[in-house]
Design an enzyme around this catalytic site. Structure first.
Site, PDB file in Angstrom:
ATOM      1  N   ARG A  76      26.412 -21.231  -3.651  1.00 15.72           N
ATOM      2  CA  ARG A  76      26.424 -20.393  -4.847  1.00 15.72           C
ATOM      3  C   ARG A  76      27.559 -20.751  -5.788  1.00 15.72           C
ATOM      4  O   ARG A  76      27.478 -20.525  -7.005  1.00 15.72           O
ATOM      5  CB  ARG A  76      26.441 -18.917  -4.457  1.00 15.72           C
ATOM      6  N   GLU A 113      33.642 -15.086   7.915  1.00 15.43           N
ATOM      7  CA  GLU A 113      33.530 -13.689   8.347  1.00 15.43           C
ATOM      8  C   GLU A 113      32.570 -13.626   9.525  1.00 15.43           C
ATOM      9  O   GLU A 113      32.722 -12.816  10.422  1.00 15.43           O
ATOM     10  CB  GLU A 113      33.009 -12.839   7.171  1.00 15.43           C
TER      11      GLU A 113
END
Ligand code: AMP
Length: 188
Positions: A76, A113
């Protein structure tokens, strides 16, 4: 959610109406891609012409005159880097996931994460000392952007700063990025 960094009176600040518009488009998906993660989907922001222009203008203006190239992080970050690079007449570097680049590459391993990964950058694309702005969609734990800062520095470039659309403040990723200023359009 609050807007970070530049005060409303500064010319580089995104209009509060633009920030509100971007915030309204953000989508959240609990337990994706695995239990315990709330995935923040920016695709509705990219899919809205007004919101997309607002985030590109904000990222380009925030560091105006301070960078010669933008480095977008797959995937992205590529969307942001291409548009900001065009808007600012800057070169574009693609920081890719491991194993996708040919030739001589620099490699950095990092933690996500969720899970771990590897990022790579081709060497010798731009002169040493080129001022580089790193762009990505989300700053979570900071591992991805920290690894990218190491790639930029190992390549001999000068790190100008970091720009993201969304910062997940609870994860304190910003604390891992002491090497350069961090600008987030939205923090939550
Ligand atoms: P981190 O290295 O933890 O800062 O993760 C940042 C990268 O992982 C960005 O490229 C994001 O696209 C993606 N990411 C991590 N956590 C999330 C999340 N909760 N929602 C959306 N994208 C995320």
């Amino acid at each position: 959610m609050t807007q970070l960094s530049t005060p409303p009176s500064a010319p580089s600040a995104a209009p509060s109406s633009a920030v509100a518009h971007v915030e309204a488009l953000l989508a959240s998906y609990p337990d994706f891609p695995q239990p315990g993660i709330v995935f923040r989907d920016l695709n509705p922001v990219f899919a809205d012409a007004i919101a997309f222009r607002a985030i590109i203008d904000d990222l380009a203006e925030r560091y105006r005159g301070q960078f010669d190239a933008v480095a977008g992080i797959e995937a992205r970050g590529f969307l942001l880097a291409a548009a900001v690079g065009y808007a600012a007449n800057a070169a574009v570097l693609a920081v890719r996931k491991g194993g996708k680049l040919p030739g001589t590459v620099l490699t950095e391993e990092y933690d996500l994460e969720y899970g771990s990964a590897r990022l790579e950058l081709e060497v010798g694309q731009l002169p040493a000392g080129t001022r580089v702005l790193i762009l990505d969609d989300v700053l979570a734990t900071g591992g991805t952007i920290a690894a990218t800062t190491r790639l930029i520095e190992r390549a001999g470039y000068t790190l100008t700063g970091v720009g993201v659309v969304l910062e997940l403040g609870d994860l304190h990723g910003r604390d891992r990025l002491a090497a350069a200023p961090v600008h987030a359009i939205i923090s939550m």
